[in-house]
Scaffold this active site. Sequence first.
Site, PDB file in Angstrom:
ATOM      1  N   GLU A  68      36.228  38.661  22.842  1.00  0.00           N
ATOM      2  CA  GLU A  68      36.447  37.507  22.311  1.00  0.00           C
ATOM      3  C   GLU A  68      34.925  37.189  20.792  1.00  0.00           C
ATOM      4  O   GLU A  68      34.333  37.650  21.158  1.00  0.00           O
ATOM      5  CB  GLU A  68      36.447  36.445  23.264  1.00  0.00           C
ATOM      6  N   ASP A 239      39.136  33.856  33.645  1.00  0.00           N
ATOM      7  CA  ASP A 239      39.105  33.520  32.731  1.00  0.00           C
ATOM      8  C   ASP A 239      39.754  34.088  31.496  1.00  0.00           C
ATOM      9  O   ASP A 239      39.073  34.352  30.386  1.00  0.00           O
ATOM     10  CB  ASP A 239      37.455  34.038  32.748  1.00  0.00           C
TER      11      ASP A 239
HETATM   12  P1  NAD Z   1      32.281  43.190  37.518  1.00  0.00           P
HETATM   13  O1  NAD Z   1      33.516  44.621  37.374  1.00  0.00           O
HETATM   14  O2  NAD Z   1      30.621  44.122  37.688  1.00  0.00           O
HETATM   15  O3  NAD Z   1      31.983  42.792  39.308  1.00  0.00           O
HETATM   16  C1  NAD Z   1      33.225  42.248  40.084  1.00  0.00           C
HETATM   17  C2  NAD Z   1      34.215  43.143  41.511  1.00  0.00           C
HETATM   18  O4  NAD Z   1      34.789  41.950  41.791  1.00  0.00           O
HETATM   19  C3  NAD Z   1      33.683  44.693  41.252  1.00  0.00           C
HETATM   20  O5  NAD Z   1      32.561  44.636  43.152  1.00  0.00           O
HETATM   21  C4  NAD Z   1      34.975  44.323  42.252  1.00  0.00           C
HETATM   22  O6  NAD Z   1      35.011  45.724  43.475  1.00  0.00           O
HETATM   23  C5  NAD Z   1      35.284  42.835  43.072  1.00  0.00           C
HETATM   24  N1  NAD Z   1      36.818  42.461  43.249  1.00  0.00           N
HETATM   25  C6  NAD Z   1      37.749  42.650  42.434  1.00  0.00           C
HETATM   26  N2  NAD Z   1      38.526  42.079  43.390  1.00  0.00           N
HETATM   27  C7  NAD Z   1      37.921  41.407  44.608  1.00  0.00           C
HETATM   28  C8  NAD Z   1      38.708  40.677  45.264  1.00  0.00           C
HETATM   29  N3  NAD Z   1      40.565  40.685  45.786  1.00  0.00           N
HETATM   30  N4  NAD Z   1      37.849  40.200  45.970  1.00  0.00           N
HETATM   31  C9  NAD Z   1      36.788  40.500  45.750  1.00  0.00           C
HETATM   32  N5  NAD Z   1      35.884  41.155  45.021  1.00  0.00           N
HETATM   33  C10 NAD Z   1      37.205  42.039  44.470  1.00  0.00           C
HETATM   34  O7  NAD Z   1      32.183  42.467  37.101  1.00  0.00           O
HETATM   35  P2  NAD Z   1      31.360  41.572  37.096  1.00  0.00           P
HETATM   36  O8  NAD Z   1      30.702  41.584  35.018  1.00  0.00           O
HETATM   37  O9  NAD Z   1      30.296  40.766  37.982  1.00  0.00           O
HETATM   38  O10 NAD Z   1      31.834  40.106  36.340  1.00  0.00           O
HETATM   39  C11 NAD Z   1      32.627  38.984  37.071  1.00  0.00           C
HETATM   40  C12 NAD Z   1      33.973  38.631  36.959  1.00  0.00           C
HETATM   41  O11 NAD Z   1      33.061  37.340  36.039  1.00  0.00           O
HETATM   42  C13 NAD Z   1      34.692  38.793  35.684  1.00  0.00           C
HETATM   43  O12 NAD Z   1      36.417  38.575  35.925  1.00  0.00           O
HETATM   44  C14 NAD Z   1      35.087  38.180  34.830  1.00  0.00           C
HETATM   45  O13 NAD Z   1      35.499  38.477  33.451  1.00  0.00           O
HETATM   46  C15 NAD Z   1      33.758  37.201  34.725  1.00  0.00           C
HETATM   47  N6  NAD Z   1      32.510  36.684  33.895  1.00  0.00           N
HETATM   48  C16 NAD Z   1      33.111  35.153  33.888  1.00  0.00           C
HETATM   49  C17 NAD Z   1      32.311  34.043  33.087  1.00  0.00           C
HETATM   50  C18 NAD Z   1      32.274  33.153  33.087  1.00  0.00           C
HETATM   51  O14 NAD Z   1      31.530  32.516  31.505  1.00  0.00           O
HETATM   52  N7  NAD Z   1      32.844  32.238  33.343  1.00  0.00           N
HETATM   53  C19 NAD Z   1      31.283  35.224  32.179  1.00  0.00           C
HETATM   54  C20 NAD Z   1      30.638  36.340  33.006  1.00  0.00           C
HETATM   55  C21 NAD Z   1      31.711  37.420  33.264  1.00  0.00           C
END
Ligand code: NAD
Length: 349
Positions: A68, A239
């Site tokens: 993005e 997101d």
């Molecule tokens: P990451 O992959 O490092 O961590 C995600 C974690 O979620 C993993 O440890 C995984 O095991 C766990 N997980 C997956 N499904 C699950 C479930 N059903 N129940 C419990 N745990 C579960 O990712 P990250 O960098 O920590 O990002 C997390 C999320 O936040 C991503 O989806 C990312 O796109 C989103 N994000 C959003 C923003 C925003 O501004 N809203 C910014 C950054 C990241």
Amino acid sequence: MMRDLPQPSAQALVPFVSVAEMMAIIHRIGLEEALKDLTDRIEADFRRWPVFDKTPRVASHSEIGVIELMPTSDGQRYAFKYVNGHPGNTRAGLQTVTAFGVLSEVATGYPLMFAEMTMLTALRTAATSALATKTLAPKGAHVLALIGNGAQAEFQALALKAVCGIDTVRLFDTDRAATAKCAKNLAGRGLTIVECDSAEAACEGAHVITTCTADKKLATVLHDNMIGAGVHINAIGGDCPGKTELAPAILNRAATFVEYEPQTRIEGEIQQVGEDYKVQEIWQVLTGQAEGRKDAAQVTLFDGVGFAIEDFTALNWLHDQVQPGAAMLDVIADPDDPRDLFGMLMRAR
Ligand code: NAD
């Protein structure tokens, strides 16, 4: 305050904040101080919301992820972030989210700074959750359920501690190793940490619930029966189109707040409900144009997807931290005679 940095228009050299420099800056300021500072700065920019250019981010989707571009400008400065989201990356030892970005001067169009933004995104995402929580959570909220214990998790916990007075964090991740990592990283930071066996257990007694899971599907991380009266939810892992975390029944009960409605309609939890579902933008609450939490029993939801103004704020904050002597990039061809680009090339032969 602005530092005395070389001006790109004079030198055509642009400061570059590497990952190493970014980490040094955070340690120099202190992580929780940086999170508080960023929360204040995002609030200040949200309060002047109408001056910004706004557009849903430009997304290029594939089966396994998204890349993005997130641009905005306040008329003085322009910024954009390049960011990816690939939930399967961690299986290959790569991160789900990485980012970099550019801050520019509108007057000349010349860049003022290039920067890593993987760390900076974690900071600004946590600061935005803290701002939403500060604005919407019930009075006296101090127990957080943090579901999804990956890269963003510790930043989320510490921002809510620093800004909102959270003192207890109840962790859950489908991968126990992620929870163990998060508990270890948060130990000794003035928080009571409880590792839980299920999302349901994590939500018990929580006043605030933050979901930051990564899975490219319409997931149900939170069921309606896990959400008690008065709880505030930050749902930040949903997101992207087809990537959500909450049961739709929660949306039917909650008052929902978003960053920029046109983008959240495409990417947020509210993609699960119709266009007639009513939301408020956070800036409207901050400026008194919309009501926030109505009463202690109301369930509030911040459907956070991440918006360009948060990155604009973060890049401007970072630019203020860059010190003379920073690494400089030679990225702007700058001939002595601005119309003699060809001559510059020939002289370099
Ligand atoms: P990451 O992959 O490092 O961590 C995600 C974690 O979620 C993993 O440890 C995984 O095991 C766990 N997980 C997956 N499904 C699950 C479930 N059903 N129940 C419990 N745990 C579960 O990712 P990250 O960098 O920590 O990002 C997390 C999320 O936040 C991503 O989806 C990312 O796109 C989103 N994000 C959003 C923003 C925003 O501004 N809203 C910014 C950054 C990241």
